[in-house]
Structure formats: structure tokens, C-alpha cells
Design an enzyme around this catalytic site. Structure first.
Site, mmCIF file in Angstrom:
data_model
loop_
_atom_site.group_PDB
_atom_site.id
_atom_site.type_symbol
_atom_site.label_atom_id
_atom_site.label_comp_id
_atom_site.label_asym_id
_atom_site.label_seq_id
_atom_site.Cartn_x
_atom_site.Cartn_y
_atom_site.Cartn_z
ATOM 1 N N GLY A 49 0.837 -1.194 0.139
ATOM 2 C CA GLY A 49 -0.024 0.147 -0.081
ATOM 3 C C GLY A 49 0.791 1.145 0.011
ATOM 4 O O GLY A 49 2.146 1.202 0.301
ATOM 5 N N GLY A 59 2.864 3.565 1.384
ATOM 6 C CA GLY A 59 3.605 3.731 2.669
ATOM 7 C C GLY A 59 3.995 5.030 3.005
ATOM 8 O O GLY A 59 4.303 5.609 4.052
ATOM 9 N N LYS A 66 4.308 12.023 -2.869
ATOM 10 C CA LYS A 66 5.113 11.046 -2.255
ATOM 11 C C LYS A 66 5.965 11.741 -1.247
ATOM 12 O O LYS A 66 6.342 12.922 -1.471
ATOM 13 C CB LYS A 66 6.063 10.627 -3.468
ATOM 14 C CG LYS A 66 6.467 9.257 -3.314
ATOM 15 C CD LYS A 66 7.113 8.678 -4.891
ATOM 16 C CE LYS A 66 7.781 7.356 -4.454
ATOM 17 N NZ LYS A 66 7.902 6.832 -5.986
ATOM 18 N N ASP A 117 9.315 5.403 7.527
ATOM 19 C CA ASP A 117 8.876 6.645 8.204
ATOM 20 C C ASP A 117 8.198 7.384 7.381
ATOM 21 O O ASP A 117 7.865 8.631 7.758
ATOM 22 C CB ASP A 117 10.337 7.321 8.421
ATOM 23 C CG ASP A 117 11.101 7.493 7.254
ATOM 24 O OD1 ASP A 117 10.638 7.357 5.933
ATOM 25 O OD2 ASP A 117 12.290 8.084 7.252
ATOM 26 N N ARG A 154 -2.192 -0.455 -9.838
ATOM 27 C CA ARG A 154 -1.265 -1.401 -9.957
ATOM 28 C C ARG A 154 -1.791 -2.639 -10.431
ATOM 29 O O ARG A 154 -2.809 -3.123 -9.823
ATOM 30 C CB ARG A 154 -0.089 -1.393 -8.800
ATOM 31 C CG ARG A 154 0.134 0.149 -8.285
ATOM 32 C CD ARG A 154 0.746 0.267 -6.953
ATOM 33 N NE ARG A 154 0.647 1.650 -6.430
ATOM 34 C CZ ARG A 154 1.714 2.155 -6.400
ATOM 35 N NH1 ARG A 154 3.091 1.402 -6.553
ATOM 36 N NH2 ARG A 154 1.998 3.352 -6.082
ATOM 37 N N ASP A 173 3.583 -4.588 -7.903
ATOM 38 C CA ASP A 173 3.103 -3.499 -7.389
ATOM 39 C C ASP A 173 3.695 -2.434 -7.953
ATOM 40 O O ASP A 173 3.293 -0.955 -7.593
ATOM 41 C CB ASP A 173 3.481 -3.232 -5.675
ATOM 42 C CG ASP A 173 4.926 -3.718 -5.341
ATOM 43 O OD1 ASP A 173 5.435 -4.642 -5.670
ATOM 44 O OD2 ASP A 173 5.248 -2.672 -4.752
ATOM 45 N N ASN A 174 4.573 -2.321 -8.762
ATOM 46 C CA ASN A 174 5.318 -1.160 -9.350
ATOM 47 C C ASN A 174 4.921 -1.200 -11.011
ATOM 48 O O ASN A 174 5.488 -0.561 -11.901
ATOM 49 C CB ASN A 174 6.809 -1.039 -9.275
ATOM 50 C CG ASN A 174 7.372 -0.783 -8.013
ATOM 51 O OD1 ASN A 174 6.524 -0.300 -7.131
ATOM 52 N ND2 ASN A 174 8.487 -1.332 -7.628
ATOM 53 N N ASP A 227 6.761 4.304 -10.744
ATOM 54 C CA ASP A 227 7.617 3.999 -9.516
ATOM 55 C C ASP A 227 8.932 3.992 -9.762
ATOM 56 O O ASP A 227 9.560 2.925 -9.989
ATOM 57 C CB ASP A 227 6.953 2.696 -8.709
ATOM 58 C CG ASP A 227 6.157 3.254 -7.564
ATOM 59 O OD1 ASP A 227 5.577 4.036 -7.659
ATOM 60 O OD2 ASP A 227 5.719 2.321 -6.862
HETATM 61 P P1 AMP Z 1 8.974 1.147 -3.442
HETATM 62 O O1 AMP Z 1 10.135 0.206 -3.233
HETATM 63 O O2 AMP Z 1 9.226 2.504 -3.362
HETATM 64 O O3 AMP Z 1 8.226 0.542 -4.766
HETATM 65 O O4 AMP Z 1 8.199 0.618 -2.084
HETATM 66 C C1 AMP Z 1 7.555 -0.489 -1.569
HETATM 67 C C2 AMP Z 1 6.692 -0.539 -0.755
HETATM 68 O O5 AMP Z 1 7.464 0.090 0.415
HETATM 69 C C3 AMP Z 1 5.462 0.523 -0.930
HETATM 70 O O6 AMP Z 1 4.546 -0.006 -0.194
HETATM 71 C C4 AMP Z 1 6.096 1.593 -0.227
HETATM 72 O O7 AMP Z 1 4.908 2.594 0.177
HETATM 73 C C5 AMP Z 1 6.625 1.243 0.913
HETATM 74 N N1 AMP Z 1 7.629 2.339 1.448
HETATM 75 C C6 AMP Z 1 8.758 2.609 0.555
HETATM 76 N N2 AMP Z 1 9.610 3.563 1.330
HETATM 77 C C7 AMP Z 1 9.013 3.832 2.509
HETATM 78 C C8 AMP Z 1 9.272 4.902 3.545
HETATM 79 N N3 AMP Z 1 10.127 5.541 3.568
HETATM 80 N N4 AMP Z 1 8.108 4.773 4.559
HETATM 81 C C9 AMP Z 1 7.001 4.164 4.429
HETATM 82 N N5 AMP Z 1 6.856 3.248 3.396
HETATM 83 C C10 AMP Z 1 7.810 3.088 2.679
HETATM 84 MG MG MG Z 2 6.527 0.949 -5.531
#
Ligand code: AMP
Ligand code: MG
Length: 474
Positions: free
Chosen positions: A81, A83, A103, A115, A173, A246-247, A256
């Protein structure tokens, strides 16, 4: 209809996400705003600024964090989700509905151990990466604005925090469908299917009363658009780096931007993501992974599409990808695209030559758009280069397009976002100097133009500037 904000996704119900306001960064300021895009969307600059800073939001926005799942490096994560991002709202213009997504907007119920923040380094990479894709004519989400703050975010070191305002017609996605399928929530899956069908299918393809037909049409859309997208990536030398489901965008946009990379030397096995030990997402595996991901999407729709129909739809993938790739590559060579074995062999042998000589991929094609001599000089194996150029010249006599050089310069960019340049822009930006970001944004937005004052930004990296490590989420 005058443009306005709406929130159709938020109205789907609480099972689809969690409503939440952004938590702005302290004393954030605007770093860059994509004016051409804001104008194209008829979005007032003031509203763009408010959104990227996270406050005060323009009236009509009802922010929410979306929930989804996904296969990450081949393993299934049942709940991911947003995050650290929020869908702020949908900007409706005559005929289109644009999702605005912030973002780096703070923690959400889907943050797990994160975080909720984004650092300037990765936000700047997404900002420039999406501008580069747009400039190249490759389907992509776009970045409207970038803001920064002195408030630091802890990674391996304390880094400046940032927020990025992303815009696209589609934030759905593959993992959205997987989430409801693996939760065994068939009615919600069907609701999502019908929502997406009404929003993304071409007129006449959406059936208000036929969920099964809609599911099949969405699979067809995802299959064809993903195949075309990956053909563009392969022709341009772009490696996404984290092709988790998810991407993957339902409508086949580059989505992403993480540890992506454009090829410098032509290295088919290039792995841009430092954390990808097995090379699952290596440059030359992207076509296969695209199909793997489509299989995961199809599986999640298997209660709505007969297995033979799934096979029929997925069978279009390979053909669409090869045909698009071949057309793009013939365009780069300035040849008319015909299903011609001599031309296919010419292309294959060129790629083998470039790989063996570790020739700069973008530089070679741009040089070939200028003259055979310039191209020749980029290949160490001179006899090999001359032999290939002779065959190329013979092909040109048979099948060159009119005004070949001009045509080729419109298909072979002078500028791509090389990693070493992104790194320099990041280091300057962290020190408060955004001039390199500005310059890169200018050339990448029109990468086929000469920009004589900025030729330094077209240079391939020196040996020590190659293979800079870039890894996952930051
Ligand atoms: P990503 O690698 O950016 O596609 O992220 C994969 C998952 O991790 C997604 O659900 C993001 O929302 C979550 N995520 C990535 N970085 C953070 C962060 N700094 N804080 C919270 N969730 C994160
Ligand atoms: Mg992602």
C-alpha cells in the site's frame, strides 16, 4: 466542464484505502515546478504549490493511502500500500481525470517499518527520470513539482527530505487486483474491475453490466500496453530496476522510479539495482519479467476470465513486444520497417558488436545519425565496425527512409539521464544549488534537440563514473 477536483477512487469505499491528511515537512520550499505540464493540465500554479508542500490543500481534495499487494522479487507480499504517498485527489479536465499523488507525505497504515518520508536524492531521480521518459516519448507517470526541506530523514546517513507531486491517469497497479484476489474478496475485486473498466477502457469497450467482459478487456489493455512499454525500454536502453507487480501500471506506464538506470555501455545483462543480487530485473530480462507479471495479474482475474481466454490474451504479448521493438529499432537505424531477414540480422549483429566493444549505446546511435565515420570511431574493433557499416550502407541503399539523418536524429536522443549526471545533480542540490537540475530538466524534456550550450550533458561517463551503486526504496 470547468476543471475541478473529484475523488472517485475514494468513493469506492474503506476497503480500498485509508483516508489521511499529509504530514508536511517543516519549512518546505518549492524546488522545481513543471510549468509546461501544469499549463497542459490547466492546473493553477498556486494549487500545484499547495499540493507539493502538502498544505493547505486545494478545496476538493480528499487524500487517501491506497492499499494493494504485490509480488516482490518473485515472493508474494499480501499487503503493501501507499506507505509514504497519498492520492490527493483527481483533477478532472474536459475528457480526462488525472490522479495527483504526493510522495513523501508521512506515515500511513501501510508504512510498515518505514518513516513515510522520501529523501531529496530519490525524489530528484524520480523527477528527472519521469521528465526524461516524457521527453523521449515513452509512456510514463509525470512529475509536476518537487519540494525540499532542511528537515532531515535518516537513511544510511541523515539526508534532506523532499516531496514529489506525481500525476498520471492511473495509479492502479497489478498488485491492486492481487490484493483482493488473495484476500478472497471477489465482490470487491469485481468492483475494482468495473471501476477500472469505466475509467481506462476505450469507448465502446466498457460494458456497464458485464464484469467478465470488462476483466478480459482490462487484461488485454494491460498486456498490449505493457508489451509496448517494455519494447520502448529495450530500444532506449532503460532498465527499471524493480519490476515488482506493485510497480506495474495497469495502463502500461513507466511507474515508481526507484533504482532505475539508462545504459551507458551496451551491456545486455546490466543490473541497475544494487540490491538485485540474482539479476532478476537485469536489462535483458525485462521482457520475460513483463510476461511473468502479466501472468500474476491474469491469475488474480482467473475467476472472471476463462483459462482459454487468458491464454489468448497473453499470447498477444510476445508478438506486440517484438513488433514494436523491431519498428523502433529500424527507426533508430533510419530504415523502413519491413519484416526482412537481412535487416533483422543487421540489427542483431550490431547489438553483438556493441556489446563486445562495450560501446556507449546512446552515443553510438546518435553518432550514426550524423555520419558513418563518427559511428565507426566509437567502436574499438575497427575491422568489425567497417564490415558492419558496409552492410548497413547496402541496407540503406535498399530501404532507407527519406531524409534519413534528420529522421534518425528525431529517434536517437542526444541526451539521456545518465547515472553519473543524476548523481552530480543530487550532490549540488543537497548543497542548495539547483542549476544542474534545471539544465538537465531542459535538455531531457527535449532530448532529440541539439542544445549546443549543454553538450557536456551528453557526454558518456568516464570509467570511474560508471556503475555507481543505486539501490531500492529511499
Ligand atoms: P518501493 O520500493 O518504493 O516501490 O516501495 C515498496 C513499498 O514500501 C511500498 O508499499 C511503499 O509505500 C513502501 N515504502 C517505501 N519507502 C517507504 C518509507 N520511507 N516509509 C514507508 N513506506 C515506504
Ligand atoms: Mg513501489
Amino acid at each position: 466542464m470547468p476543471a475541478k477536483f473529484d475523488n472517485s477512487f475514494a468513493r469506492l469505499g474503506p476497503e480500498f484505502g485509508t483516508r489521511q491528511m499529509p504530514l508536511p515537512l517543516a519549512n518546505a520550499t518549492l524546488i522545481h515546478l513543471n510549468q509546461a505540464l501544469a499549463e497542459a493540465l490547466a492546473l493553477p500554479q498556486e494549487a500545484v504549490q499547495q499540493m507539493v508542500l502538502g498544505e493547505p490543500l486545494p478545496p476538493g481534495c480528499e487524500p487517501l493511502a491506497m492499499v494493494y499487494a504485490g509480488h516482490q522479487f518473485g515472493g508474494f507480499s499480501p499487503q503493501l500500500g501507499d506507505g509514504r504517498g497519498l492520492l490527493l485527489g483527481e483533477w478532472c479536465t474536459a475528457g480526462n481525470r488525472w490522479d495527483l499523488h504526493l510522495k513523501g507525505a508521512g506515515r500511513t497504515p501501510y508504512s510498515r517499518f518505514g518513516d513515510g518520508r522520501a529523501v531529496l536524492r530519490s525524489s530528484l531521480r524520480e523527477y528527472l527520470g519521469s521528465a526524461a521518459m516524457q521527453g523521449l516519448g515513452i509512456p510514463t507517470t509525470q512529475a509536476l513539482a518537487l519540494a525540499g526541506s532542511r528537515q532531515t530523514v535518516m537513511r544510511e546517513r541523515a539526508e534532506p527530505g523532499a516531496t514529489l507531486l506525481r500525476v498520471t491517469r492511473c495509479h492502479i497497479r497489478f498488485g491492486h487486483f492481487e490484493y483482493f484476489f488473495y484476500q478472497n474478496q471477489q465482490p470487491l475485486l469485481e468492483k475494482l474491475v468495473n471501476y477500472c473498466a469505466s475509467r481506462y477502457l476505450a469507448q465502446g469497450q466498457y460494458s456497464p453490466d458485464d464484469t467478465r467482459a470488462n476483466a478480459r478487456a482490462l487484461l488485454a489493455l494491460a498486456t498490449r500496453s505493457t508489451a509496448k512499454l517494455i519494447a520502448h525500454w529495450q530500444a532506449t536502453g532503460f532498465a527499471h530496476g524493480v519490476m515488482n507487480t506493485d510497480n506495474m501500471s495497469l495502463i502500461g506506464e513507466t511507474f515508481d522510479f526507484g533504482p532505475y538506470g539508462f545504459l551507458d555501455d551496451f551491456e545486455p545483462g546490466f543490473i541497475c539495482n544494487h540490491s538485485d543480487d540474482q539479476g532478476r530485473y537485469a536489462f535483458d530480462r525485462q521482457a520475460a519479467i513483463g510476461l511473468w507479471n502479466l501472468n500474476a495479474l491474469a491469475h488474480s482475474l482467473s475467476g472472471l476470465i476463462a483459462i482459454d481466454d487468458i491464454k489468448t490474451e497473453l499470447a498477444h504479448y510476445q508478438h506486440t513486444l517484438s513488433e514494436t521493438y523491431y519498428t523502433l529499432m529500424m527507426g533508430k537505424l533510419g530504415l523502413k520497417a519491413q519484416a526482412n531477414e537481412t535487416q533483422q540480422a543487421l540489427l542483431q549483429d550490431l547489438l553483438t558488436l556493441l556489446a563486445a566493444n562495450r560501446t556507449d549505446y546512446t552515443g553510438f546511435f546518435r553518432a550514426l545519425s550524423e555520419s558513418a565515420e563518427q559511428a565507426r570511431d566509437l567502436i574499438t574493433d575497427r575491422p568489425g565496425a567497417l564490415q558492419w557499416l558496409e552492410r548497413y550502407s547496402a541496407c540503406c541503399n535498399q530501404a532507407a527512409v527519406p531524409e534519413r539523418e534528420t529522421y534518425m536524429r528525431a529517434r536517437n536522443p542526444k541526451f539521456i539521464l545518465r547515472n553519473y549526471l543524476a548523481q552530480q545533480a543530487i550532490e549540488s542540490a543537497e548543497a542548495g544549488d539547483f542549476s544542474m537540475l534545471e539544465d538537465l530538466f531542459t535538455v531531457l524534456s527535449a532530448p532529440y534537440d541539439e542544445h549546443p550550450g549543454h553538450s557536456a550533458l551528453a557526454k558518456p561517463p568516464a570509467a570511474h563514473q560508471k556503475h555507481l551503486p543505486v539501490s531500492c526504496s529511499s
